[in-house]
Design a protein around this motif. Sequence first.
Motif, PDB file in Angstrom:
ATOM      1  N   VAL A   1       0.830  -1.204   0.000  1.00  0.00           N
ATOM      2  CA  VAL A   1       0.000   0.000   0.000  1.00  0.00           C
ATOM      3  C   VAL A   1       0.868   1.260   0.000  1.00  0.00           C
ATOM      4  N   SER A   2       2.001   1.195   0.712  1.00  0.00           N
ATOM      5  CA  SER A   2       2.855   2.383   0.836  1.00  0.00           C
ATOM      6  C   SER A   2       3.766   2.588  -0.379  1.00  0.00           C
ATOM      7  N   LYS A   3       4.098   1.507  -1.091  1.00  0.00           N
ATOM      8  CA  LYS A   3       5.086   1.609  -2.160  1.00  0.00           C
ATOM      9  C   LYS A   3       4.474   1.731  -3.559  1.00  0.00           C
ATOM     10  N   PHE A   4       3.215   1.359  -3.714  1.00  0.00           N
ATOM     11  CA  PHE A   4       2.568   1.421  -5.020  1.00  0.00           C
ATOM     12  C   PHE A   4       1.321   2.303  -4.929  1.00  0.00           C
ATOM     13  N   HIS A   5       0.808   2.670  -6.083  1.00  0.00           N
ATOM     14  CA  HIS A   5      -0.430   3.449  -6.101  1.00  0.00           C
ATOM     15  C   HIS A   5      -1.571   2.561  -5.608  1.00  0.00           C
ATOM     16  N   ALA A   6      -2.205   2.968  -4.508  1.00  0.00           N
ATOM     17  CA  ALA A   6      -3.235   2.135  -3.881  1.00  0.00           C
ATOM     18  C   ALA A   6      -4.462   2.977  -3.555  1.00  0.00           C
ATOM     19  N   LEU A   7      -5.639   2.429  -3.855  1.00  0.00           N
ATOM     20  CA  LEU A   7      -6.910   3.070  -3.534  1.00  0.00           C
ATOM     21  C   LEU A   7      -7.729   2.138  -2.654  1.00  0.00           C
ATOM     22  N   GLU A   8      -8.250   2.651  -1.553  1.00  0.00           N
ATOM     23  CA  GLU A   8      -9.162   1.844  -0.740  1.00  0.00           C
ATOM     24  C   GLU A   8     -10.497   1.772  -1.476  1.00  0.00           C
ATOM     25  N   VAL A   9     -10.948   0.578  -1.777  1.00  0.00           N
ATOM     26  CA  VAL A   9     -12.116   0.406  -2.643  1.00  0.00           C
ATOM     27  C   VAL A   9     -13.297  -0.265  -1.940  1.00  0.00           C
ATOM     28  N   GLY A  10     -13.140  -0.615  -0.686  1.00  0.00           N
ATOM     29  CA  GLY A  10     -14.262  -1.231   0.019  1.00  0.00           C
ATOM     30  C   GLY A  10     -13.850  -1.738   1.375  1.00  0.00           C
ATOM     31  N   HIS A  11     -14.832  -2.168   2.145  1.00  0.00           N
ATOM     32  CA  HIS A  11     -14.514  -2.704   3.464  1.00  0.00           C
ATOM     33  C   HIS A  11     -15.628  -3.630   3.946  1.00  0.00           C
ATOM     34  N   ILE A  12     -15.283  -4.449   4.945  1.00  0.00           N
ATOM     35  CA  ILE A  12     -16.246  -5.293   5.657  1.00  0.00           C
ATOM     36  C   ILE A  12     -16.226  -4.836   7.110  1.00  0.00           C
ATOM     37  N   SER A  13     -17.356  -4.401   7.617  1.00  0.00           N
ATOM     38  CA  SER A  13     -17.345  -3.803   8.961  1.00  0.00           C
ATOM     39  C   SER A  13     -18.579  -4.147   9.786  1.00  0.00           C
ATOM     40  N   ARG A  14     -19.273  -5.216   9.449  1.00  0.00           N
ATOM     41  CA  ARG A  14     -20.494  -5.540  10.191  1.00  0.00           C
ATOM     42  C   ARG A  14     -20.191  -5.899  11.639  1.00  0.00           C
ATOM     43  N   ASP A  15     -21.064  -5.437  12.563  1.00  0.00           N
ATOM     44  CA  ASP A  15     -20.849  -5.678  13.983  1.00  0.00           C
ATOM     45  C   ASP A  15     -20.779  -7.156  14.327  1.00  0.00           C
TER      46      ASP A  15
ATOM     47  N   ARG B   1     -12.770  14.233  17.829  1.00  0.00           N
ATOM     48  CA  ARG B   1     -12.575  12.887  18.337  1.00  0.00           C
ATOM     49  C   ARG B   1     -13.418  11.897  17.528  1.00  0.00           C
ATOM     50  N   ARG B   2     -12.775  10.789  17.128  1.00  0.00           N
ATOM     51  CA  ARG B   2     -13.482   9.759  16.365  1.00  0.00           C
ATOM     52  C   ARG B   2     -13.187   8.385  16.942  1.00  0.00           C
ATOM     53  N   ILE B   3     -14.125   7.483  16.775  1.00  0.00           N
ATOM     54  CA  ILE B   3     -13.936   6.086  17.154  1.00  0.00           C
ATOM     55  C   ILE B   3     -13.807   5.259  15.880  1.00  0.00           C
ATOM     56  N   LEU B   4     -12.723   4.518  15.791  1.00  0.00           N
ATOM     57  CA  LEU B   4     -12.480   3.659  14.639  1.00  0.00           C
ATOM     58  C   LEU B   4     -12.786   2.224  15.038  1.00  0.00           C
ATOM     59  N   TRP B   5     -13.761   1.628  14.364  1.00  0.00           N
ATOM     60  CA  TRP B   5     -14.187   0.274  14.683  1.00  0.00           C
ATOM     61  C   TRP B   5     -13.405  -0.734  13.861  1.00  0.00           C
ATOM     62  N   PRO B   6     -13.193  -1.942  14.399  1.00  0.00           N
ATOM     63  CA  PRO B   6     -12.481  -2.971  13.623  1.00  0.00           C
ATOM     64  C   PRO B   6     -13.178  -3.229  12.289  1.00  0.00           C
ATOM     65  N   GLN B   7     -12.408  -3.249  11.227  1.00  0.00           N
ATOM     66  CA  GLN B   7     -12.982  -3.528   9.919  1.00  0.00           C
ATOM     67  C   GLN B   7     -11.899  -4.051   8.984  1.00  0.00           C
ATOM     68  N   THR B   8     -12.340  -4.715   7.953  1.00  0.00           N
ATOM     69  CA  THR B   8     -11.450  -5.195   6.894  1.00  0.00           C
ATOM     70  C   THR B   8     -11.495  -4.221   5.735  1.00  0.00           C
ATOM     71  N   ALA B   9     -10.324  -3.844   5.250  1.00  0.00           N
ATOM     72  CA  ALA B   9     -10.240  -2.921   4.115  1.00  0.00           C
ATOM     73  C   ALA B   9      -9.729  -3.662   2.883  1.00  0.00           C
TER      74      ALA B   9
ATOM     75  N   SER C   1     -15.863 -11.696   1.472  1.00  0.00           N
ATOM     76  CA  SER C   1     -14.529 -11.506   0.896  1.00  0.00           C
ATOM     77  C   SER C   1     -14.519 -11.925  -0.569  1.00  0.00           C
ATOM     78  N   LEU C   2     -15.115 -13.071  -0.857  1.00  0.00           N
ATOM     79  CA  LEU C   2     -15.133 -13.575  -2.234  1.00  0.00           C
ATOM     80  C   LEU C   2     -16.049 -12.743  -3.130  1.00  0.00           C
TER      81      LEU C   2
ATOM     82  N   GLN D   1     -16.218  -9.155  -7.896  1.00  0.00           N
ATOM     83  CA  GLN D   1     -16.385  -7.816  -8.453  1.00  0.00           C
ATOM     84  C   GLN D   1     -15.188  -7.394  -9.304  1.00  0.00           C
ATOM     85  N   TYR D   2     -14.003  -7.815  -8.891  1.00  0.00           N
ATOM     86  CA  TYR D   2     -12.781  -7.413  -9.595  1.00  0.00           C
ATOM     87  C   TYR D   2     -12.279  -8.501 -10.544  1.00  0.00           C
ATOM     88  N   ASP D   3     -13.100  -9.512 -10.746  1.00  0.00           N
ATOM     89  CA  ASP D   3     -12.755 -10.581 -11.687  1.00  0.00           C
ATOM     90  C   ASP D   3     -11.360 -11.132 -11.392  1.00  0.00           C
TER      91      ASP D   3
END
Length: 277
Positions: free
Chosen positions: A34-48, A67-75, A106-107, A112-114
Amino acid sequence: MYGQRTRAKYIMVAAFDGWNDAGQSATNVIRHLVSKFHALEVGHISRDGYYDYQTARPMQCVIQGTRRILWPQTAFYDITINESLHILAQLGPEPNYQWMEYCKESLHFARQYDVDSIITLGSMFAECPHTRPLPMDMSIGGEQTDPDNEYNGPIGIPHVLDVAAIEEGYETKAIWVSLPQYFGSDPCPQATLQLLETLSDIIGVRLDPKEIAERAEQWRAHCDIMVRSNADLAQYVDQLEHDADMRQHAKDIASSGTPAVEQLVQEAEAYLRDQQI
């Protein structure tokens, strides 16, 4: 049609914080990409329903005075490696509940991205010395490439995602690295480097390992200092080195034919006799 650009190939690479991520070695591969190449966050999984917040706790942070609360999620990140190759990277904490539903989500991103294939990364603690290449394990389509490393025991979300992907018809690879348990849970750049290099070999592109390679060299030097300053640890590492060398020697002999195997048996018997003295 003339002038029409060919769609880039997508490979999905997944790593998860927690039990499957000793020394943050697997997830740091994703962070590096993510830090070394061009990367875009395109989605996440965050259901409680996926997380126990007493285990994967939400984080408080202050952003521009608010102040913000960041909840566990998959990016999920769309990482451009080159014009013809993208990595769809999955990064997040291992879920506590509903693993199969989580894998289905996840699948869904993979479809979606073939995505052409799915690679899961993992790391675990083991009795291995830092002075030798760290042990690597790989499975392809759920089958171990080295039958001697066949694993039986508790599994984590990378294994479950690998199985779910195979059932959906995807080509899969699972890459695991073992790292020395005697240095605790601190980050292990050597393990991250070996995962990154193996991933590079699989996709056929060098994934800019220079920075991690430099940190790995510093890590090994730090480990050497710690071992030299602790006689008990030095003795333990010496035994691990001997065991690692014996295993490698056994593999080399076994691959060279039957007469050599007889030699291995004789050497093993001699070693056991020495241990009994």
